[in-house]
Design a protein around this motif. Structure first.
Motif, PDB file in Angstrom:
ATOM      1  N   GLY A 136       7.835  -6.992   3.570  1.00  0.00           N
ATOM      2  CA  GLY A 136       9.026  -6.172   3.725  1.00  0.00           C
ATOM      3  C   GLY A 136       8.865  -5.163   4.839  1.00  0.00           C
ATOM      4  O   GLY A 136       8.271  -5.446   5.883  1.00  0.00           O
ATOM      5  N   LYS A 137       9.372  -3.976   4.610  1.00  0.00           N
ATOM      6  CA  LYS A 137       9.371  -2.939   5.626  1.00  0.00           C
ATOM      7  C   LYS A 137       8.488  -1.770   5.215  1.00  0.00           C
ATOM      8  O   LYS A 137       8.034  -1.678   4.082  1.00  0.00           O
ATOM      9  N   GLU A 138       8.288  -0.879   6.171  1.00  0.00           N
ATOM     10  CA  GLU A 138       7.569   0.362   5.919  1.00  0.00           C
ATOM     11  C   GLU A 138       8.578   1.485   5.772  1.00  0.00           C
ATOM     12  O   GLU A 138       9.503   1.621   6.573  1.00  0.00           O
ATOM     13  N   ASN A 139       8.420   2.284   4.720  1.00  0.00           N
ATOM     14  CA  ASN A 139       9.344   3.386   4.457  1.00  0.00           C
ATOM     15  C   ASN A 139       8.581   4.683   4.252  1.00  0.00           C
ATOM     16  O   ASN A 139       7.468   4.672   3.709  1.00  0.00           O
ATOM     17  N   THR A 140       9.202   5.774   4.683  1.00  0.00           N
ATOM     18  CA  THR A 140       8.581   7.094   4.553  1.00  0.00           C
ATOM     19  C   THR A 140       9.613   8.092   4.055  1.00  0.00           C
ATOM     20  O   THR A 140      10.774   8.059   4.474  1.00  0.00           O
ATOM     21  N   ARG A 141       9.196   8.961   3.155  1.00  0.00           N
ATOM     22  CA  ARG A 141      10.052  10.064   2.732  1.00  0.00           C
ATOM     23  C   ARG A 141       9.220  11.331   2.619  1.00  0.00           C
ATOM     24  O   ARG A 141       8.089  11.318   2.137  1.00  0.00           O
ATOM     25  N   THR A 142       9.778  12.441   3.093  1.00  0.00           N
ATOM     26  CA  THR A 142       9.101  13.732   3.130  1.00  0.00           C
ATOM     27  C   THR A 142      10.055  14.794   2.629  1.00  0.00           C
ATOM     28  O   THR A 142      11.254  14.758   2.945  1.00  0.00           O
TER      29      THR A 142
ATOM     30  N   ASN B 256       4.435   7.355   1.866  1.00  0.00           N
ATOM     31  CA  ASN B 256       4.649   6.195   2.726  1.00  0.00           C
ATOM     32  C   ASN B 256       4.368   4.933   1.935  1.00  0.00           C
ATOM     33  O   ASN B 256       3.355   4.828   1.228  1.00  0.00           O
ATOM     34  N   SER B 257       5.290   3.947   2.025  1.00  0.00           N
ATOM     35  CA  SER B 257       5.091   2.651   1.367  1.00  0.00           C
ATOM     36  C   SER B 257       5.172   1.558   2.420  1.00  0.00           C
ATOM     37  O   SER B 257       6.083   1.545   3.248  1.00  0.00           O
TER      38      SER B 257
ATOM     39  N   ARG C   3       0.865  -1.172   0.000  1.00  0.00           N
ATOM     40  CA  ARG C   3       0.000   0.000   0.000  1.00  0.00           C
ATOM     41  C   ARG C   3       0.906   1.228   0.000  1.00  0.00           C
ATOM     42  O   ARG C   3       1.761   1.375   0.876  1.00  0.00           O
ATOM     43  N   VAL C   4       0.719   2.097  -0.973  1.00  0.00           N
ATOM     44  CA  VAL C   4       1.509   3.315  -1.086  1.00  0.00           C
ATOM     45  C   VAL C   4       0.569   4.513  -1.002  1.00  0.00           C
ATOM     46  O   VAL C   4      -0.392   4.603  -1.777  1.00  0.00           O
TER      47      VAL C   4
ATOM     48  N   PHE D 226       8.954  -7.928 -12.396  1.00  0.00           N
ATOM     49  CA  PHE D 226       8.900  -8.855 -11.268  1.00  0.00           C
ATOM     50  C   PHE D 226       8.254  -8.126 -10.105  1.00  0.00           C
ATOM     51  O   PHE D 226       8.228  -6.895 -10.050  1.00  0.00           O
ATOM     52  N   VAL D 227       7.698  -8.895  -9.173  1.00  0.00           N
ATOM     53  CA  VAL D 227       7.072  -8.289  -8.001  1.00  0.00           C
ATOM     54  C   VAL D 227       8.142  -8.055  -6.951  1.00  0.00           C
ATOM     55  O   VAL D 227       9.084  -8.837  -6.801  1.00  0.00           O
ATOM     56  N   SER D 228       8.017  -6.953  -6.217  1.00  0.00           N
ATOM     57  CA  SER D 228       9.041  -6.550  -5.263  1.00  0.00           C
ATOM     58  C   SER D 228       8.413  -6.323  -3.897  1.00  0.00           C
ATOM     59  O   SER D 228       7.226  -6.025  -3.777  1.00  0.00           O
ATOM     60  N   SER D 229       9.236  -6.458  -2.838  1.00  0.00           N
ATOM     61  CA  SER D 229       8.760  -6.258  -1.469  1.00  0.00           C
ATOM     62  C   SER D 229       9.469  -5.089  -0.803  1.00  0.00           C
ATOM     63  O   SER D 229       9.538  -5.020   0.420  1.00  0.00           O
ATOM     64  N   ALA D 230      10.002  -4.154  -1.595  1.00  0.00           N
ATOM     65  CA  ALA D 230      10.676  -2.976  -1.059  1.00  0.00           C
ATOM     66  C   ALA D 230      10.848  -1.950  -2.167  1.00  0.00           C
ATOM     67  O   ALA D 230      10.857  -2.305  -3.349  1.00  0.00           O
ATOM     68  N   PRO D 231      10.989  -0.682  -1.821  1.00  0.00           N
ATOM     69  CA  PRO D 231      11.321   0.320  -2.838  1.00  0.00           C
ATOM     70  C   PRO D 231      12.650  -0.025  -3.498  1.00  0.00           C
ATOM     71  O   PRO D 231      13.574  -0.516  -2.847  1.00  0.00           O
ATOM     72  N   THR D 232      12.764   0.217  -4.794  1.00  0.00           N
ATOM     73  CA  THR D 232      13.985  -0.093  -5.531  1.00  0.00           C
ATOM     74  C   THR D 232      14.416   1.106  -6.361  1.00  0.00           C
ATOM     75  O   THR D 232      13.588   1.939  -6.756  1.00  0.00           O
ATOM     76  N   LEU D 233      15.694   1.179  -6.622  1.00  0.00           N
ATOM     77  CA  LEU D 233      16.242   2.217  -7.488  1.00  0.00           C
ATOM     78  C   LEU D 233      16.354   1.636  -8.886  1.00  0.00           C
ATOM     79  O   LEU D 233      17.022   0.617  -9.092  1.00  0.00           O
ATOM     80  N   GLN D 234      15.711   2.285  -9.859  1.00  0.00           N
ATOM     81  CA  GLN D 234      15.651   1.736 -11.207  1.00  0.00           C
ATOM     82  C   GLN D 234      16.176   2.729 -12.225  1.00  0.00           C
ATOM     83  O   GLN D 234      15.940   3.935 -12.116  1.00  0.00           O
ATOM     84  N   ARG D 235      16.888   2.193 -13.207  1.00  0.00           N
ATOM     85  CA  ARG D 235      17.301   2.990 -14.354  1.00  0.00           C
ATOM     86  C   ARG D 235      16.898   2.245 -15.613  1.00  0.00           C
ATOM     87  O   ARG D 235      17.120   1.041 -15.726  1.00  0.00           O
ATOM     88  N   ARG D 236      16.325   2.993 -16.548  1.00  0.00           N
ATOM     89  CA  ARG D 236      15.833   2.374 -17.772  1.00  0.00           C
ATOM     90  C   ARG D 236      16.181   3.257 -18.962  1.00  0.00           C
ATOM     91  O   ARG D 236      15.997   4.484 -18.917  1.00  0.00           O
ATOM     92  N   GLN D 237      16.679   2.634 -20.027  1.00  0.00           N
ATOM     93  CA  GLN D 237      16.967   3.318 -21.288  1.00  0.00           C
ATOM     94  C   GLN D 237      16.201   2.620 -22.405  1.00  0.00           C
ATOM     95  O   GLN D 237      16.159   1.382 -22.458  1.00  0.00           O
ATOM     96  N   GLU D 238      15.624   3.416 -23.295  1.00  0.00           N
ATOM     97  CA  GLU D 238      14.797   2.828 -24.348  1.00  0.00           C
ATOM     98  C   GLU D 238      14.815   3.676 -25.604  1.00  0.00           C
ATOM     99  O   GLU D 238      14.770   4.914 -25.543  1.00  0.00           O
ATOM    100  N   LEU D 239      14.892   2.993 -26.739  1.00  0.00           N
ATOM    101  CA  LEU D 239      14.783   3.614 -28.047  1.00  0.00           C
ATOM    102  C   LEU D 239      13.720   2.852 -28.826  1.00  0.00           C
ATOM    103  O   LEU D 239      13.819   1.627 -28.989  1.00  0.00           O
ATOM    104  N   SER D 240      12.708   3.554 -29.278  1.00  0.00           N
ATOM    105  CA  SER D 240      11.609   2.892 -29.990  1.00  0.00           C
ATOM    106  C   SER D 240      11.140   3.774 -31.138  1.00  0.00           C
ATOM    107  O   SER D 240      11.323   4.991 -31.131  1.00  0.00           O
ATOM    108  N   GLY D 241      10.526   3.127 -32.108  1.00  0.00           N
ATOM    109  CA  GLY D 241      10.029   3.865 -33.256  1.00  0.00           C
ATOM    110  C   GLY D 241       8.970   3.089 -34.009  1.00  0.00           C
ATOM    111  O   GLY D 241       8.843   1.865 -33.858  1.00  0.00           O
ATOM    112  N   SER D 242       8.214   3.791 -34.811  1.00  0.00           N
ATOM    113  CA  SER D 242       7.190   3.156 -35.647  1.00  0.00           C
ATOM    114  C   SER D 242       7.132   3.888 -36.981  1.00  0.00           C
ATOM    115  O   SER D 242       7.402   5.091 -37.057  1.00  0.00           O
ATOM    116  N   TRP D 243       6.799   3.151 -38.030  1.00  0.00           N
ATOM    117  CA  TRP D 243       6.675   3.719 -39.361  1.00  0.00           C
ATOM    118  C   TRP D 243       5.498   3.057 -40.060  1.00  0.00           C
ATOM    119  O   TRP D 243       5.352   1.836 -40.035  1.00  0.00           O
TER     120      TRP D 243
END
Length: 552
Positions: A269-275, A263-264, A237-238, A416-433
């Protein structure tokens, strides 16, 4: 009995819905059926349609498996309400139902899938809903029959004109539990033991207003509930609350201020809060350029599990030289991991290209981390100039993909399903014609999900590996043979890697099909696929399939 707009209506008695209702097939079936009724009625009332008009459209019959008569398929009211029921029948033969080369089990799979799409493009309630109930019947195998359901809904309700809104999103479908487990193609209807049914519901009220002639403000709240069937990993619950304000300056320089708390809480897992609280300046020298900066303080327990206070600051720039081109970049400093976004979009008359590079903190369910682009996303962006209205564009995109025989959701990352906040980086190149007869879509992407700070999740992939790397490549070529038929070929490859050599897998899939129209409301798809999986439980699968779809 109730009287609505002068019409006596007998309303069905239903119990209150809870996200827990979506955790199992019997309850899901009830919840989804009730939700379909509720959304259809709500969309009708929100767009100004009375119950009498609703009855005249035949919507009541559609909710109970009936049809809606309309020459063009579906029913559309003058207020912008559209209801499109459908039913499909798919027959698949596979030589490896068990997804195990050591114990291959050839079988026939029959899938009967009634569904309904509802959309409203006018009135107080604007949005769309698509629901499908898939009944799976297995022949020549001991595999028990099964029921799968999919739901995708989003909408905005305007409670007070230009002041108070409620945004809502709901989804239900299958998701891979582990990125390191056995993977299957998104086109594969075979039930994978590594997958689970996942339900997610988000409700976000927002209040807009002005403080005299000084500033405007926006108060946002949000609650997201995620449930994974037969597993506590991923259940979360977030909640969040934010207040944003900006000045009413008439010149190029303006000020902004914001305060946010989030709050997550994860069952496994655990409970985390950021303000945080920040202030900033925005400079807009002309209509094409916007530059802004901010600074403030942030308090969170993501880094070590104990609340810590640190400075946060960021920069943002956006350049939009034409309505078809956009370049944006932002950077924000955090003690638990910096975040950034770089994105470039350009739309030609018959094609589009998109590039993105972003890193951020993900809370809970990350089935599409970092904004994975699909066939639907690419065409939705490409058709922006043809149809500015988002609801009408949604219908145009779905109809185009149906005629081309392309899956709206493909390609999709495994997630995938996760039980904690995670740090993610994603790069993507896409196109359509899109040519006169040929349509081509391509996507290249890579992502990296890692733990934050010293915390180790209680369960899930990141409790066994410090990071999860994924690479995806896909290409689809569709060729229109006649005005009512086309062929398409899709080739995909997905690679997943962890800390250990055993935490690696590769899935390659080739899917070829022919798509044709049957009259004004029917269509047929005939095709074949080949899948090769290399991992802990390797397998090779060949299959042929045929699908009949009828829209009422």
């Amino acid at each position: 009995m109730a009287t609505v707009m002068g019409t006596a209506v007998k309303l069905p008695r239903v119990r209150a819905l809870d996200v827990e209702d979506l955790a199992g097939p019997p309850a899901v079936s009830h919840a989804a059926t009730v939700l379909s009724h509720v959304v259809v009625v709500a969309l009708a009332l929100g767009s100004g349609t009375s119950f009498a008009q609703l009855s005249g459209l035949g919507i009541g019959a559609a909710g109970t498996g009936g049809t809606i008569g309309a020459d063009s398929g579906g029913a559309t009211s003058s207020a912008g309400l559209r209801v499109q029921p459908r039913i499909s029948l798919t027959q698949t033969w596979t030589d490896n139902l068990s997804l195990n080369d050591a114990a291959k089990d050839a079988a026939l799979i029959t899938v009967l899938a009634p569904g309904i799409s509802v959309s409203s493009s006018a009135g107080r309630l604007r949005g769309s809903l698509d629901y499908s109930l898939n009944g799976l019947l297995y022949t020549k195998t001991d595999r028990p029959n099964n029921v799968q359901q999919t739901l995708a809904a989003n909408g905005t309700l305007e409670l007070i004109e230009r002041r108070l809104f409620v945004d809502a999103r709901a989804s239900y479908g299958q998701q891979q539990q582990s990125a390191f487990g056995q993977q299957t193609s998104t086109e594969n209807a075979i039930r994978n033991p590594n997958s689970s049914d996942v339900a997610s519901l988000t409700v976000s009220p927002r209040l807009l207003g002005r403080m005299g002639n000084i500033a405007t403000y926006q108060l946002n709240g949000s609650v997201t509930e995620t449930k994974v069937k037969d597993s506590s990993t991923g259940d979360s619950r977030v909640t969040s609350l934010s207040f944003n304000t900006q000045g009413l300056a008439t010149g190029p320089l303006n000020w902004t201020a914001s305060a946010t708390t989030q709050n997550s809480n994860f069952d496994a897992g655990k409970e985390n809060t950021r303000t945080s609280a920040t202030g900033g300046l925005t400079y807009r020298p002309d209509i094409d350029w916007t530059v802004s900066g901010n600074a403030g303080i942030e308090r969170s327990d993501l880094q070590s599990g104990f609340s810590q206070t640190a400075a946060t600051y960021g920069l943002n720039a956006q350049w939009t030289p034409t309505p078809r081109t956009s370049l944006q970049g932002n950077y924000q400093s955090h003690d638990y991991g910096d975040s950034h976004t770089i994105s470039f979009d350009h739309r030609f008359q018959r094609s589009s290209i998109r590039f993105s590079d972003n890193s951020s903190v993900s809370q809970g369910f990350n089935s599409r981390s970092g904004g994975q682009q699909s066939n639907y996303d690419l065409f939705y962006f490409q058709f922006e100039s043809r149809e500015p209205d988002p609801i009408k564009r949604d219908l145009l995109v779905r109809q185009t993909l149906l005629e081309l025989g392309l899956s709206p959701a493909a390609p999709a990352n495994s997630g995938f399903v996760s039980s904690a906040p995670t740090l993610q980086r994603r790069q993507e190149l896409s196109g359509s014609w899109q040519g006169l007869r040929t349509t081509v879509t391509t996507t290249l992407s890579q992502s990296r999900s890692s733990r934050i700070g010293e915390q180790v999740p209680g369960s899930g992939d990141l409790s066994n590996s410090s990071l999860v790397r994924e690479r995806n490549a896909s290409a689809t070529v569709a060729y229109r043979l006649t005005p009512t038929s086309s062929t398409n070929l899709t080739v995909t490859e997905r690679q997943i890697r962890g800390d250990l050599s055993s935490q690696s897998s590769t899935l390659r899939t080739i899917n070829a099909s022919w798509n044709g129209r049957l009259g004004e409301r029917g269509s047929v798809i005939v095709g074949a696929r080949y899948s090769l999986f290399e991992g802990q439980l390797p397998y090779r699968e060949n299959a042929v399939f045929a699908t009949l779809v009828h829209q009422f």
